[in-house]
Design a protein around this motif. Structure first.
Motif, short mmCIF file in Angstrom:
data_model
loop_
_atom_site.label_atom_id
_atom_site.label_comp_id
_atom_site.label_asym_id
_atom_site.label_seq_id
_atom_site.Cartn_x
_atom_site.Cartn_y
_atom_site.Cartn_z
N CYS A 198 3.52 10.23 76.26
CA CYS A 198 3.59 10.91 77.56
C CYS A 198 3.28 12.39 77.40
CB CYS A 198 4.98 10.73 78.17
SG CYS A 198 6.30 11.43 77.15
N GLU A 199 3.22 13.07 78.53
CA GLU A 199 3.06 14.52 78.56
C GLU A 199 4.37 15.13 79.04
OE1 GLU A 199 0.46 18.02 80.85
OE2 GLU A 199 0.08 15.89 81.27
N LEU A 200 4.98 15.97 78.22
CA LEU A 200 6.24 16.62 78.61
C LEU A 200 5.94 17.75 79.58
CD1 LEU A 200 9.34 16.89 78.18
CD2 LEU A 200 8.82 18.54 76.37
N ILE A 201 6.62 17.75 80.70
CA ILE A 201 6.44 18.79 81.72
C ILE A 201 7.61 19.77 81.70
CG2 ILE A 201 6.08 19.25 84.19
CD1 ILE A 201 3.86 17.59 82.78
N GLN A 202 8.81 19.23 81.46
CA GLN A 202 10.00 20.08 81.47
C GLN A 202 11.15 19.39 80.76
OE1 GLN A 202 13.46 21.05 84.64
NE2 GLN A 202 11.44 21.66 85.37
N THR A 217 10.39 28.43 70.34
CA THR A 217 9.49 27.56 69.61
C THR A 217 8.74 26.66 70.58
OG1 THR A 217 9.35 26.02 67.75
CG2 THR A 217 11.22 25.74 69.26
N GLU A 218 7.88 25.81 70.04
CA GLU A 218 7.11 24.88 70.87
C GLU A 218 7.50 23.45 70.53
OE1 GLU A 218 2.54 23.99 70.93
OE2 GLU A 218 2.89 25.79 72.14
N VAL A 219 7.81 22.67 71.55
CA VAL A 219 8.14 21.26 71.37
C VAL A 219 7.26 20.44 72.30
CG1 VAL A 219 9.93 19.49 71.64
CG2 VAL A 219 10.53 21.74 70.71
N ALA A 220 6.55 19.48 71.76
CA ALA A 220 5.65 18.62 72.54
C ALA A 220 4.67 19.43 73.38
CB ALA A 220 6.46 17.68 73.42
N LEU A 257 15.23 12.58 71.63
CA LEU A 257 14.55 11.72 72.61
C LEU A 257 13.10 12.18 72.84
CD1 LEU A 257 14.69 9.39 74.66
CD2 LEU A 257 15.57 11.05 76.34
N ILE A 258 12.90 13.49 72.97
CA ILE A 258 11.55 14.02 73.17
C ILE A 258 10.65 13.61 72.00
CG2 ILE A 258 10.16 16.12 73.32
CD1 ILE A 258 12.59 17.46 74.67
N GLU A 259 11.17 13.76 70.79
CA GLU A 259 10.39 13.42 69.59
C GLU A 259 9.93 11.96 69.62
OE1 GLU A 259 11.14 14.21 64.92
OE2 GLU A 259 12.42 12.68 65.83
N LYS A 260 10.80 11.06 70.08
CA LYS A 260 10.46 9.63 70.09
C LYS A 260 9.46 9.30 71.21
CE LYS A 260 13.56 9.19 66.86
NZ LYS A 260 13.93 10.62 66.77
N LEU A 261 9.53 10.03 72.33
CA LEU A 261 8.67 9.72 73.48
C LEU A 261 7.35 10.48 73.46
CD1 LEU A 261 11.31 9.75 76.39
CD2 LEU A 261 10.50 7.80 75.06
N GLU A 262 7.29 11.56 72.70
CA GLU A 262 6.14 12.47 72.71
C GLU A 262 4.78 11.79 72.57
OE1 GLU A 262 4.66 16.42 70.16
OE2 GLU A 262 6.62 15.52 69.78
#
Length: 564
Positions: free
Chosen positions: A360-364, A237-240, A352-357
């Motif tokens: 910022c730009e997620l790289i990894q 799937t795709e996240v951020a 955590l990713i969901e809250k920070l998305e």
């Protein structure tokens, strides 16, 4: 300490034992009474070998029990059975055996090859159907001595492994006989684990601290669906904006072939799996006193704060427990708790990713940490504030680092460069090579020089005059019958090869069985020459094809999405 190695034939056996205290080399050939006497005089000593946990200790014990060593050899090598299964008498023999082999995939010959040593095989076949001649005995002794010397060399290179092993035994007051155990086995003993049967492998628990919004709820639902409770299943799937894989072995997501410069953040969860086991009660249910694991963590943190080196053995127990929970031969084996730990780690990181998305730009994202790109320090403060709420809620702790530049092939291959020029790397292409994994080092160096100093690969490779830097070491595993040079069958199965400009030189292959097509060794040149002798003092021959190494480096740069 004693370093030892056995060689076993149908009608002969021999052992070479080197004593580090007396500096004497003992060679015993076909004389069990002499070996028994030596053992009695040295049974309080530590005996070290390469793969001695799986092989040599049982040959020794077998001879002491008056068994035929060839029968034990075939039991282990031909029938692929465990040495301890051969006889219960082995349990009665005191032997403080330490195995220098830490990676079952790597043979001693491979490590000798990385070190630049002689890796030529003996010409005496181990399946010879007669007594050995005097000359064959002499050659075998010479070969065996070389293996013992190289085992000692590997031990020195990996001395910290022995030190950590002994620190576990000393810190937890274990008997010396446990030196023969692996670190996960020692962890099970230290935690007082007793093997229990479990039949609830997929009755997983979703942590009550998890707060996932509607956008990613389908990922949580995927784990709740009984149809997905199968280790072969995974969710792509795709996240951020980044492709991710959710499955049963950890979170993985990354922008492939990505490079960039700016303000980057690396946030890692400190001791993710040990923390989850303690905070969420997911320690193996085979442990009779779970509080002991938490006490070990507290002791370790206290010692670490004091900068006391004795924190190391406590860290080993903490970090090896999760892997032991997935090992069906370990007393800690508890697959449900292992699954709970892994899934909780993935979902809380998704949280955590969901809250920070939005900021910022997620790289990894990879198991226990994230790489993020942000605009400025004000954004960094905002992210830390949001993350702090997550830390309070999940009872986990984040560690922060910044860097200015990244080159990323995929989730498992990257290099990040800090403001001061230092770097951190992961993956075979760019890892910092040690003396025991010194494989195509010139290519690694050319990549690192390009990424960190912008030096063209051609310059690094053309200016190198050390032949060792150009070596590629390959090994035909036990699944293969032969290694081949062109269509010629070789005596050696471990080869050190170099790219060649000569049209007369061939490629190297491995053959599974007669009638099968030979398979080319991966990452080897179409034409190469083999140098299996000692490389010390060997000059670079004119036929070395430097262009092959340059082109290989450029190809790997392209794998990172970077053009020279």
């Amino acid at each position: 300490m004693l370093f030892y190695d056995f060689e076993v034939f149908k009608y002969d056996w021999l052992v070479v034992i080197m004593d580090t205290d007396t500096h004497k080399t003992n060679v015993i050939i076909n004389k069990s009474s002499e070996l028994k006497k030596f053992y009695e005089n040295n049974k309080i000593n530590i005996w070290c070998g390469y793969n001695s946990r799986g092989y040599d200790q049982y040959i020794l014990k077998g001879i002491l029990c008056d068994f035929n060593p060839k029968d034990i050899n075939d039991w282990i090598i031909v029938k692929h059975k465990m040495g301890w299964q051969y006889s219960s008498l082995f349990n009665r023999i005191q032997l403080f055996n330490y195995d220098v082999m830490t990676n079952k995939i790597q043979s001693l010959k491979q490590l000798e090859g990385f070190l630049g040593n002689n890796i030529k095989e003996t010409s005496v076949p181990f399946d010879i159907d007669r007594k050995l001649t005097r000359a064959e005995i002499q050659e075998t002794v010479k070969y065996c001595k070389s293996d013992v010397e190289n085992t000692m060399n590997v031990f020195i290179q990996r001395k910290e492994e022995f030190t950590s092993h002994m620190s576990l035994i000393k810190a937890f007051k274990l008997p010396l006989k446990y030196i023969n155990k692996t670190k996960p086995q020692l962890s099970a003993i230290i935690l007082g684990a007793s093997k229990r049967d479990h039949d609830d492998e997929f009755k997983i628990t979703i942590p009550d601290t998890l707060k996932i919004g509607p956008k990613y709820q389908y990922i949580v639902d995927w784990y709740k669906n009984p149809l997905n409770r199968d280790y072969t299943k995974k969710l792509n799937t795709e996240v951020a904006g980044v492709p991710h894989i959710f499955a049963w072995g950890g979170l993985h997501g990354a922008k492939e072939k990505y490079s960039g410069e700016g303000l980057y953040i690396n946030c890692d969860v400190a001791s993710l799996y040990p923390s989850i086991m303690i905070e969420y009660g997911y320690l193996s249910r085979n442990v009779s006193q779970p509080k002991k694991y938490a006490e070990i963590r507290e002791t370790r943190l206290k010692l670490k704060k004091e900068k006391n080196p004795m924190q190391a053995p406590y860290k080993i127990v903490l970090n090896s427990t999760y892997g032991a929970m997935k090992d069906k031969y370990n007393q800690l084996y508890d697959p449900l708790m292992a699954n709970n730990v892994c899934i909780t780690g993935q979902l809380l990181l998704l949280d955590l990713i969901e809250k920070l998305e939005p900021y910022c730009e997620l790289i990894q994202s990879n198991t226990d940490g994230l790489f993020l790109k942000i605009d400025n320090n004000d954004t960094f403060k905002k992210i830390k504030s949001i993350a702090h709420e997550w830390e309070i809620r999940t009872r986990l702790t984040l560690e922060w680092d910044t860097f200015k530049k990244i080159f990323q092939k995929d989730v498992n291959n990257y290099i990040v460069i800090h403001e001061d020029g230092t770097y951190k790397s992961k993956g075979a292409y760019v890892k910092k090579l040690g003396s025991l994994d010194y494989d195509l080092p010139i290519v690694n160096k050319a990549l690192i020089n390009y990424f960190t100093k912008n030096i063209p690969p051609r310059d690094t490779i053309s200016n190198c005059d050390d032949l060792l830097e150009f070596q590629k070491v390959v090994k035909a595993s036990s699944k293969y019958k032969y290694a081949m040079y062109g269509d010629k069958i070789l005596n050696e199965k471990c080869l050190r090869v170099f790219a060649s400009r000569s049209r007369h030189d061939k490629g190297v292959f491995k053959l599974k069985s007669e009638g099968k097509n030979p398979e080319k060794f991966a990452n080897t040149p179409e034409r190469c020459f083999i140098l299996n002798g000692d490389l010390k003092g060997v000059n670079i021959p004119q036929k070395l094809d430097r262009n092959w190494y340059i082109n290989t480096t450029i190809k790997r740069l392209n794998d990172f999405g970077v053009g020279e």
